[in-house]
Structures are given as C-alpha cells and as structure tokens.
Design a protein around this motif. Structure first.
Motif, PDB file in Angstrom:
ATOM      1  N   GLU A   1       0.854  -1.201   0.000  1.00 48.12           N
ATOM      2  CA  GLU A   1       0.000   0.000   0.000  1.00 48.12           C
ATOM      3  C   GLU A   1       0.879   1.236   0.000  1.00 48.12           C
ATOM      4  OE1 GLU A   1      -3.221   0.179   3.022  1.00 48.12           O
ATOM      5  OE2 GLU A   1      -2.532   2.236   3.356  1.00 48.12           O
TER       6      GLU A   1
ATOM      7  N   GLU B   1      -0.071   8.737  -0.799  1.00 47.96           N
ATOM      8  CA  GLU B   1       0.543   9.986  -1.247  1.00 47.96           C
ATOM      9  C   GLU B   1      -0.442  11.107  -1.008  1.00 47.96           C
ATOM     10  OE1 GLU B   1       2.208  10.098  -5.195  1.00 47.96           O
ATOM     11  OE2 GLU B   1       2.812   8.005  -5.051  1.00 47.96           O
TER      12      GLU B   1
ATOM     13  N   ASP C   1      -2.880  14.013  -1.471  1.00 50.36           N
ATOM     14  CA  ASP C   1      -3.816  14.419  -2.529  1.00 50.36           C
ATOM     15  C   ASP C   1      -3.987  13.375  -3.625  1.00 50.36           C
ATOM     16  OD1 ASP C   1      -4.279  16.791  -1.281  1.00 50.36           O
ATOM     17  OD2 ASP C   1      -2.722  17.879  -2.378  1.00 50.36           O
TER      18      ASP C   1
ATOM     19  N   ALA D   1      -5.161   9.122  -4.568  1.00 46.87           N
ATOM     20  CA  ALA D   1      -5.769   7.894  -4.052  1.00 46.87           C
ATOM     21  C   ALA D   1      -4.654   6.925  -3.659  1.00 46.87           C
ATOM     22  CB  ALA D   1      -6.632   7.274  -5.133  1.00 46.87           C
ATOM     23  N   ASP D   2      -4.885   6.134  -2.608  1.00 50.25           N
ATOM     24  CA  ASP D   2      -3.873   5.161  -2.204  1.00 50.25           C
ATOM     25  C   ASP D   2      -3.681   4.108  -3.292  1.00 50.25           C
ATOM     26  OD1 ASP D   2      -3.688   6.498   0.125  1.00 50.25           O
ATOM     27  OD2 ASP D   2      -4.687   4.995   1.373  1.00 50.25           O
ATOM     28  N   VAL D   3      -2.434   3.681  -3.444  1.00 49.61           N
ATOM     29  CA  VAL D   3      -2.152   2.565  -4.347  1.00 49.61           C
ATOM     30  C   VAL D   3      -2.218   1.305  -3.491  1.00 49.61           C
ATOM     31  CG1 VAL D   3      -0.426   1.517  -5.848  1.00 49.61           C
ATOM     32  CG2 VAL D   3      -0.639   3.999  -5.755  1.00 49.61           C
TER      33      VAL D   3
ATOM     34  N   ASP E   1       9.112   7.925   2.475  1.00 48.36           N
ATOM     35  CA  ASP E   1       9.842   8.600   1.401  1.00 48.36           C
ATOM     36  C   ASP E   1      10.482   9.861   1.984  1.00 48.36           C
ATOM     37  OD1 ASP E   1      10.622   9.982  -0.887  1.00 48.36           O
ATOM     38  OD2 ASP E   1       9.010   9.103  -2.078  1.00 48.36           O
TER      39      ASP E   1
ATOM     40  N   GLU F   1       9.829  12.909  -1.167  1.00 48.19           N
ATOM     41  CA  GLU F   1       8.447  13.379  -1.107  1.00 48.19           C
ATOM     42  C   GLU F   1       7.966  13.005   0.290  1.00 48.19           C
ATOM     43  OE1 GLU F   1       6.748  15.036  -3.369  1.00 48.19           O
ATOM     44  OE2 GLU F   1       8.337  14.979  -4.865  1.00 48.19           O
ATOM     45  N   LYS F   2       8.120  13.930   1.210  1.00 52.14           N
ATOM     46  CA  LYS F   2       7.937  13.600   2.628  1.00 52.14           C
ATOM     47  C   LYS F   2       6.541  13.066   2.970  1.00 52.14           C
ATOM     48  CE  LYS F   2      11.913  15.040   4.517  1.00 52.14           C
ATOM     49  NZ  LYS F   2      12.783  14.223   5.351  1.00 52.14           N
ATOM     50  N   SER F   3       5.548  13.409   2.146  1.00 49.82           N
ATOM     51  CA  SER F   3       4.192  12.979   2.496  1.00 49.82           C
ATOM     52  C   SER F   3       3.891  11.545   2.017  1.00 49.82           C
ATOM     53  CB  SER F   3       3.178  13.944   1.897  1.00 49.82           C
ATOM     54  OG  SER F   3       3.423  14.078   0.524  1.00 49.82           O
ATOM     55  N   ASN F   4       4.829  10.939   1.308  1.00 47.03           N
ATOM     56  CA  ASN F   4       4.567   9.603   0.760  1.00 47.03           C
ATOM     57  C   ASN F   4       5.075   8.502   1.696  1.00 47.03           C
ATOM     58  OD1 ASN F   4       3.842  11.150  -1.345  1.00 47.03           O
ATOM     59  ND2 ASN F   4       5.384  10.401  -2.785  1.00 47.03           N
ATOM     60  N   LYS F   5       4.257   7.489   1.864  1.00 53.01           N
ATOM     61  CA  LYS F   5       4.728   6.333   2.648  1.00 53.01           C
ATOM     62  C   LYS F   5       4.191   5.040   2.037  1.00 53.01           C
ATOM     63  CE  LYS F   5       1.059   6.806   6.076  1.00 53.01           C
ATOM     64  NZ  LYS F   5       0.684   6.851   7.477  1.00 53.01           N
TER      65      LYS F   5
END
Lengths: 787, 255
Positions: free
Chosen positions: B49, B52, B54, B56-58, B220, B223-227
C-alpha cells in the motif's frame, strides 16, 4: 461663417511650413501616425494568427471543463510541464447533446491531455522481441504462419541477431587488443562466445525460449539502451476531431478509421525524435545550408556539432543491418569513397566527413543507397506503439496502439508547439489515464479492509513501532498454502482484440472526458462572447437557488473588511451576482466565479477557518457544474500572449500620445509666442478672441491632418509591403505565433482612421495651453512688443 | 558504586562493539542474509500500500516467488483486477516488467518503483547485504526501547543496487534489523524503512528457520508525504514449478 473658415484655413496652409517648429511637430505626428498604422496592423494580425493557430488545432472557440477541477484548464500544460489537475466531466454525452442545441454551436469534441513514455529497449531488445513474437505466434493456430513463411522470417531475424553478436564480439576483441582486457566481464565474454557459436544457433529451435532468454539477459544488456522518449498526447474522439479541425492534414498513412483505437503522430515529433539520428542530422545540415550557413564555418558551433556527431556515432546504422546488408553497404561505400576499408563503421565515419562541396552528393547517396536498407524511424506508420503512463489510480498503465498516420497542421509544419502532441483515441486515453472509478475504489477499499493494517505516521513511527515492550518479537509461524493465480485472462481483451474492435459513439462519449472543445458556426469575437454567455446561462439553469444566509454572511465579511484586498475584490461581484440570482436575474458569470475561486485558493492560508468555510460554501453554491472558457483562457500561458500583444499595442498608443502631447504643446506654444506681434496686430485691427482661437485650432488641425494622413499613408504602404513580402518566422517557435512560415500583416481601414483620429485628438488636447496664451495677447502688448 | 559498575559494564560492552573488526561486521550482515535465505523455493503473499498526499492510495496484492539458489525472483500481481497478471521477473542482473495489457516486456533498472510504489525489488528479494556491501560501524544508538548497532554500508565496486549507501540499525540483543536508511550517491537520504515484526518458519530443505519481515514501513524522504507499507501475509516453502522463472510462465498467466 464659411468665408471666415476659408480665411482661417488659408492662413493655416500659409503658415504650415512657415516655421521650423511646425515642421518638427509635423514630423512627430507623421511618425506617430505611421507607427500606429504599422503597429496596429502587426499586433492585430499577430492576435488573429495566434488565435487561428490555437482555435484551429486544439481548443476550438470555447472549451468546457468540470467546475470541480482543482486547477484551471491549460491545454498546453502548465509552466512546469505538468498537466492541470482537472476533475472529469460527468455525463459528457448529455452535456454534448445540450450544447449542440444552441444554434451557433457546430461541434463538441471530447478531449484530455496527458503524457506517456515510449517503450524503451535497444536495437537488440527490439529484434529479439520480434523473434520471440514469431515463436509465440507460431504456437497459436490463429496466428501461426505457414512453415515456409515462418522459417524465412525467423531466419532473417536470426541473421540480424547474429550480425549484432558479431559486432559485439569484434568490440570485445578491440578492447582486448588495446590491453584493457581486465575491464571485460568474463560472463559477458562467455555469453558472446556461446551465442556466436554454430552450435547455439543449430539447437535454437529445440528450445527457442531458453535460447532467447540467454540472448535477452546476457547479450542484450551489453548494448546501451535507446533514449527514453516522452510524448504528450491529446486523447479525443478522433473522428470528430478530424472533421472539426480541418487544418489537420495527414501527410503519411491514413486517418484512424471511425471507432477504432489508434494514434496519429505529429510530423515534428516524428522527425525530431523518432528518426535515425544520423539521418536527422543530415537533414538539419541540409536545412542550415539552405539558410546560408556553411560547413566550412568553424565558428558555427551547432553545425560543427552535427557534423562531428555523425562521424563519431555510426553505430546505430551498423547495428541495424544484417550480414547481407552490411556487405552491400560496405561495397557501396567503398565504391563511393574509392576506399578499400572493409569495416562499415570506419567507412561510415569517412562518409560523414562532409564539406560544402561534397554535401549534396553524399546527402543524395545516403537517401538513395543506404536509407532503403535502414529503418529510418523508430516507429513507423502501421507499427504498434506501446505507451506507458503513470495512471491516476496509482501504478503504471500501458496501452499498445496502432500508428495510423503522421499529421501536421497546415501552416504550422515547423511549430514545436503544434507538433508536440500526438492524437490518440479516447478509449486508449482513458486506459492510460487510469481513472479511479467507483468500482475500482470499492475493490481497493475491500482489500484494505481485509488487511486491517495499522496506520503509522512518520512523526510517531519509532515510538509506535519500537516503543512498547512487545515490539519486534520474533514470531514462530507456520507455512500456509498460497494459492497461485491460475489465469488473469478473463479480465482483459487481448491486444489483437482491442486493435480490431470498433467502438460505438456511445462508448466513446460515455466515460472519462477531461475537457471538450466547442467550435462555433460563427467564430467572430462578438459571436464567441455571445455564445459563451448563452452556454453559461444554459448550464446555470441547473444551479440551486442561492442560500440567503451564506450570501449574507459573505456580505458581512466584506462589509467588516475582514477579507484580503484581492479576495475582497473578487468576492464582491460574486456576492452581488448571487443577490441578483436570488432575485430571479442572471447570477455571476464564469469569469467572476473563476477569479473568486482562484483568489480564495490563494488567500486560504490568511483566512480564519469560519470565513473560509463561508466563502467556500458561497463558491460551491454559486458555481455551475461546468466551466466554459474562451480559447485564449484555455490555452493558458500561450493564450496570455494575446493579452501581451494587446498591452504592447495600448502601450504604443499611450507612449505616442504622451510624446505627441508634449511636443505639440511645446511646439505650438513656441510658435504662438513667436507670433505675439502678429496676433496683437490682428487684435488691433479688429479680430476678436474667437477668431484668434479659431486660427490656432485650425492651424493645428491642418498641421495634424496633413502630416497625420501622410504618416498614416506611409504606414499603410509599409503594411502593404510587409503583407506582400511577409515577415519570415526566423525561429521555429514563431510558426505558431505567425500561424505559418511568415507573418503577413493585414491593412485595416479602421487602423488608418484610428491613427488619424488619435493624432488629431492628441493634438487638439495639446493645443489648449497655446490657445489660452494666444487669447491673452492684448493689442497694446503686441504693439509694445513690436516697438 | 553499583551505578559505576553498571556504567563501566556498559562502557566496556559498547567499546567491545566499537572495536568490532570488519570481519565481525561482515558476519553480522551475513547473519541477516543467512536468516532470510530460503535455500529451497520460497513463495509469499504480500500486501502493498502506498499513500501519497492528494492522491488515491495505491493498493496491491502480489505473490513473491523466489529461488535463492539461482538468484531468481518473480513478483506476480494478483489484485486488484486491473493489475492482475502484471509482474516482474529477475534473471541475473536483469529486472523485467511484464504488462499483459500490451503483452510486452520491458527491461527496468534496480531503481524501478515496484507497482508504482516506493518499494524496490530488493524489498521483496533475498537479502544479499554481505555480498553487495562493505560495512563499517557508526556506533550504538537507542531506537525506541531498543539498544541498536548502527552500521553504515557502502556498495562494492561493480554492483548495481537501488541505493549505493545504506545505514542499518540492528537490535543488539537479537540482531534483528529494525531500521534501514538508504542514500543516493550524492549522500541525500532517499528512504527510511522500519521492520517492526520479524517472523520465522522452519524449512525442511534449509534444515533451519527462514526469517522474513512481517511488515516493512517505508517513508519517502524526498516526497515527505509519501509512505509505503509492505505486509507479508503468509509464506509457503513448497517446491515451485521448474519453469516458473521464465518469461513464458509469466506470459502464460494472462494468455
């Protein structure tokens, strides 16, 4: 009355060239009028040309897009190269039907812009892919060739692969000869030795896939990958697009048949990015020479770079040829160069040593003798092209589409802007766009729910994960049988099925559409404005009645001066409009609403949450479902050039007016002061003040008309000359602005009249001070002056 | 007095680690590799999962197939339906991506973002730390409640990995890997990963336990908001089809 006027005119003409000051003022007016005519024609034509380029190639006269979008539509992409974040239009087919009811609407073409990567892979990869496809297709009775055809094709591709292996082996030998053998990877050497052997090829058919995998995994990586290419595309109903935008011309291949998937590539992109680099450089050298540049000019860095790169980089050509073709190419080049050299790469390097004397002959030889053996383009008409894009629902999406043709827009052949985007069918666009439908979202949510993973934030990660005593316990677990995925085939059509399927109009229209071009029967500026208003009214009908409390709360924020200046300026018209709408009249228009939305977004950080909530609710209640914007707004930054042109024109008029005002004012004042005695005498012999005023005015009018009209006529002659000769687009980028290879300014009678009227108006304004001075001259003063 | 003794004990213990010769550090890395090595075949069902800002989650489910003895790996996506049949195949130094929508293979690099997430091939593959990296000890640190050894690893010459510099935090007591940070060649931090759950299964072919991380949390750093979250739901050590690690096998799944 008339006799008095006749006298004044006669005096004016008599004094016309009477003083140097008059001539100076006249010259200023002359050049001013000429400049206004030429400038007006130039910028007016630029305005029309750019609008023709944009309207005729992408946007139509108006564009519509979802008002739920986070950003404004910019069909050419934003400054940073990314695309606008738009929400899809919901119910496009209904919207299309509604808009087509309006009498001036001619067509509504669905669109969506995005970008994708072109499948990569080096020459060996591509050749091995062909070989793999041949063997794979041969296993399926539906796609199998006759044994003889299969054998012939397979042997030809194998011959090509063997030739490439031979070249790589030669490279390896050279490295060894140069004494840098330690840099050779023993695994690579072993793979080359094995795949170059007779035994490898004689046993190929026994285990074709094992042989292919050895080639793909051991040999192919030895060659550098081809450039990764990025392509922008416009997804659209290709049939409607091709009918609507008649500047589109297919220069190779054919149109995409109605309802089929397919892609049309812009000629500019094909030439610039898909063509064999050596050939493209030759073309560029030819163009440069035609433009008067010389190969012998060593200061022409760009030209010298193309020459150098062609000499040092013949490998792309060498790798493309199989054994027989290599032999033929060597023979041809030996003959042409009178050389005994046997190495093709060396011969090509010699061949590309170009001079001003041998260029034409070698250019001709290349295209006549070598090009027929080469794949001049990485992708050609009839090929299937694979595009990969990062979809909106996460992950990469890929589609394969057939290249039906190469297109260009009439007059915009060399424009990088017009030639930047390919045209792709709407169904393929949607697949690449990867929109997260409600079904997909539900499936993902179900998957998340079954996993029940705990969410951990970055800030608390270490405390959450390693803070408790039971953290990171090693758990003994047991094996559990994992069921394999049997088949994934029921979910998708095969590439072949997709390629042959004909999609209905309903299938094309029903689905994700990001924006749509609206073309009009009457595309005049006035008709565009009128039809835009009609569409706004039509779409506004679906709005709910304004909420009185929200409007009142917003008004209070405005009255209490709680809003930043820009936001207050944008909110005012919307609040007034909503009040009007509540009273049954027309509400705020789209421009006002879009400006308000932007201001609200920009100022959101400075607003307190309650105020933001009020204004956001006001916005949501006031906006329609669909925005309608003019072509220049839809073109984004490019469309703003129109405003720049207009600003320059206004700037020119203002600058001229100021200069003329000063020069005429000073000039006529000096001329008046010089004639104090004359004026005094005239007054002494009975001339009244109105006569003196009339005299100064008439002299100014005559001066302005004579020099102004002369200037306007010279300006007109200049425009006629420029129209006949054309101002050439000396850079490719200018093709788009000029809407063709040259800008031909049009002479407009309105421009002529405007320049003379402006000159006259400014002169009359400037003459007020001298008139005031003249009427103050008393006869006695004049007489004293003469004494 | 007691505190002095404890402090001295800790000091000497710390000094003992600080003086660890390189061979000992390599052994620590090899221990990680050996624990996770399956020897025989390995199959795992994984949930992936990515969040990111803004967007939709992958969300994906995939099966990992590994044959560590031959350095072979297949990642086959099984969910959602639109991703079913897509997959990766690692053969030698090549990482291939197959997309059944177009029926084509593409050679990708070690830096490939698996399934469009911030995970890399190495997150799913066998551990090869001792083979690919040279270690050095940075020191001892506290991570939550754990005392850890902080190691800095630099890639060996001629080896292609997603990140040439990595730092590891190993639990001093159990040697479990708890945290991993990966850096670009420029020294810029790219990812921080946490390994909060380790699990082990007894393997008949290995005659020992096979360890695997129950989950990996990747943050990440660019891109700090990505996990990204990887959850290993289950593991199956049964022998795999002999022809599984071929292009033909992956193609056959969606033909």
């Amino acid at each position: 009355m008339f006799s008095k006027l006749a006298v004044l005119v006669r005096i004016a003409f008599a004094n016309l060239f009477g003083s140097g000051i008059n001539i100076l003022v006249g010259v200023v007016l002359f050049f001013g009028a000429a400049l206004l005519v030429v400038g007006g024609a130039l910028f007016g034509t630029l305005d029309r040309s750019l609008s023709k380029s944009i309207v005729g190639s992408v946007t139509g006269h108006l564009e519509v897009y979802s008002a739920r979008s986070k950003e404004k539509l910019e069909v050419y992409g934003k400054f940073d190269g990314s695309d606008s974040n738009l929400a899809p239009i919901e119910g496009f087919s209904e919207l299309k039907a509604k808009l087509l009811q309006l009498p001036n609407v001619k067509s509504v073409v669905p669109q969506g812009t995005s970008g994708a990567m072109l499948g990569s892979g080096n020459t060996i990869d591509l050749t091995l892919e062909k070989l793999r496809a041949l063997y794979r297709n041969q296993q399926d009775p539906k796609t199998a060739l006759s044994e003889a055809d299969f054998r012939a094709q397979a042997d030809s591709v194998k011959g090509h692969v063997r030739n490439m292996i031979g070249l790589l082996a030669k490279d390896l030998e050279k490295v060894t000869e140069l004494g840098t053998a330690e840099s050779v990877d023993p695994e690579e050497k072993a793979a080359l030795t094995k795949t170059a052997s007779e035994e490898f090829w004689s046993t190929f058919d026994q285990e074709p896939y094992a042989h292919l995998e050895l080639l793909e995994n051991k040999v192919s990586p030895m060659v550098a990958d081809a450039d990764l290419l990025f392509i922008r595309y416009l997804g659209t109903d290709l049939d409607a697009y091709q009918q609507t935008f008649d500047r589109l011309q297919i220069v190779e291949g054919e149109r995409v048949p109605k309802g089929r998937r397919g892609i049309l590539l812009p000629r500019f992109f094909q030439q610039e990015y898909l063509k064999l680099k050596n050939a493209r450089r030759l073309d560029k050298i030819r163009d440069a020479r035609e433009a008067g540049r010389k190969i012998s000019n060593e200061d022409d860095k760009e030209l010298q770079r193309w020459l150098r790169e062609n000499q040092t980089q013949p490998r792309e050509i060498v790798l493309q040829l199989d054994g027989i073709q290599t032999k033929q190419a060597v023979e041809k080049l030996q003959k042409a160069l009178s050389s005994q050299e046997a190495d093709l790469a060396a011969l090509l390097s010699s061949f590309f040593k170009l001079t001003d004397d041998n260029f034409d002959e070698r250019y001709k030889f290349f295209y006549a003798e070598l090009a027929p053996m080469l794949a001049l383009y990485r992708v050609k008409v009839g090929d299937t092209m694979t595009l990969r894009s990062f979809g909106r629902s996460g992950g990469f999406e890929a589609v394969s589409v057939k290249v039906y043709g190469i297109f260009e827009f009439n007059g915009l052949e060399k424009s990088p802007v017009a030639g930047a985007a390919a045209l792709i069918d709407m169904v393929s666009f949607r697949e690449l766009y990867g929109f997260l439908t409600s079904d997909k979202a539900a499936e993902l949510q179900a998957l998340k729910d079954t996993t029940k993973a705990k969410s951990v934030s970055r800030e608390n990660a270490e405390a959450d994960l390693f803070g408790s005593d039971d953290a990171v316990a090693v758990v003994e677990t047991k094996e559990s049988k994992i069921v394999d995925l049997e088949r994934a085939s029921g979910l998708r059509e095969t590439a072949a099925e997709k390629a042959t399927r004909v999609y209905t109009q309903a299938e094309i229209d029903n689905g994700v559409v990001m924006h749509a071009a609206v073309t009009l029967k009457d595309g005049s500026p006035e008709a565009i404005v009128a039809t835009r208003a009609e569409i706004e009214t039509l779409l506004a009908a679906a709005k709910k009645a304004p909420a009185a409390d929200v409007v009142a709360a917003a008004q209070k924020l405005l009255d209490d001066k709680k809003l930043p200046f820009m936001l207050a300026a944008a909110a005012g018209p919307v609040i007034d409009g909503e009040k009007q709408r509540a009273a049954g009249k027309d509400g705020p228009n789209d421009d006002q609403l879009i400006a308000f939305k932007e201001a609200l977004f920009n100022e959101r950080a400075r607003l307190d949450p309650a105020a933001y909530q009020t204004l956001d609710t006001l916005m949501e209640g006031a906006r329609p479902e669909i925005w309608v914007v003019s072509w220049s707004q839809a073109a984004g930054a490019l469309g703003q050039f129109i405003d720049v042109f207009r600003l320059i024109l206004v700037g020119m008029v203002v600058a001229f007016a100021l200069v003329a005002l000063i020069v005429v004012s000073i000039g006529v004042t000096i001329a008046t002061l010089q004639r104090t005695a004359t004026i005094g005498t005239l007054r002494a012999i009975g001339a009244q003040r109105p006569f003196v005023v009339g005299m100064v005015f008439t002299e100014t009018v005559v001066l302005t008309l004579v020099f102004g009209i002369l200037g306007a006529l010279v300006g007109a002659a200049t425009v006629v000359y420029l129209h006949a000769t054309g101002i050439p687009a000396f850079r490719d980028e200018l093709y788009f602005f000029f809407s063709g290879p040259a800008l031909r300014p049009d002479l407009d009678v309105a421009n002529l009249v405007f320049s003379v009227v402006t000159t006259l108006f400014v002169s009359l304004l400037a003459v007020l001070v001298p008139v005031f001075l003249a009427v103050r001259v008393a006869p006695v003063t004049a007489m004293q002056a003469s004494e | 007095m007691r505190s002095i003794i404890i402090a001295s004990g800790l000091f000497f213990a710390a000094s003992a680690y600080a003086q660890l010769p390189k061979e000992e550090l390599v052994k620590l890395l090899a221990e990680q590799d050996v624990r996770q090595s399956a020897t025989g075949d390995y199959k795992s069902l994984v949930y992936l999962e990515q969040s990111e800002k803004d967007k939709a989650d992958v969300v994906r489910e995939l099966i990992i197939y590994r044959r560590d003895a031959d350095d072979k790996l297949v990642l086959l996506f099984t969910k959602p339906k639109s991703e079913e049949g897509k997959g990766y195949l690692r053969l030698d130094k090549n990482l291939w991506l197959y997309d059944p929508n177009v029926g084509k293979w593409e050679r990708t690099t070690e830096r490939e973002r698996i399934g469009g997430t911030n995970s890399r091939r190495q997150d799913f593959d066998e551990s090869r730390l001792a083979i690919e990296f040279d270690p050095e000890l940075v020191g001892e640190e506290k991570l939550g409640k754990f005392d850890t050894l902080h190691l800095k690893l630099t890639v060996k010459e001629g080896i292609d990995v997603a990140y040439p510099i990595i730092e590891l935090w190993l639990d001093k007591a159990t040697h479990n890997l708890l945290k991993r940070q990966e850096f670009a060649l420029s020294g810029r931090l790219a990812r921080t990963s946490y390994y909060p759950k380790w699990q082990k299964i007894f393997s008949e072919s290995k005659k020992a336990d096979v360890w695997f991380p129950g989950e990996i949390r990747i943050f990440d750093e660019i891109e700090k908001s990505n996990k990204t979250m990887i959850i290993f739901k289950s593991v199956d050590l049964s022998p795999l089809d002999a022809n599984l690690f071929t292009k033909a096998w992956l193609e056959s799944k969606s033909r």
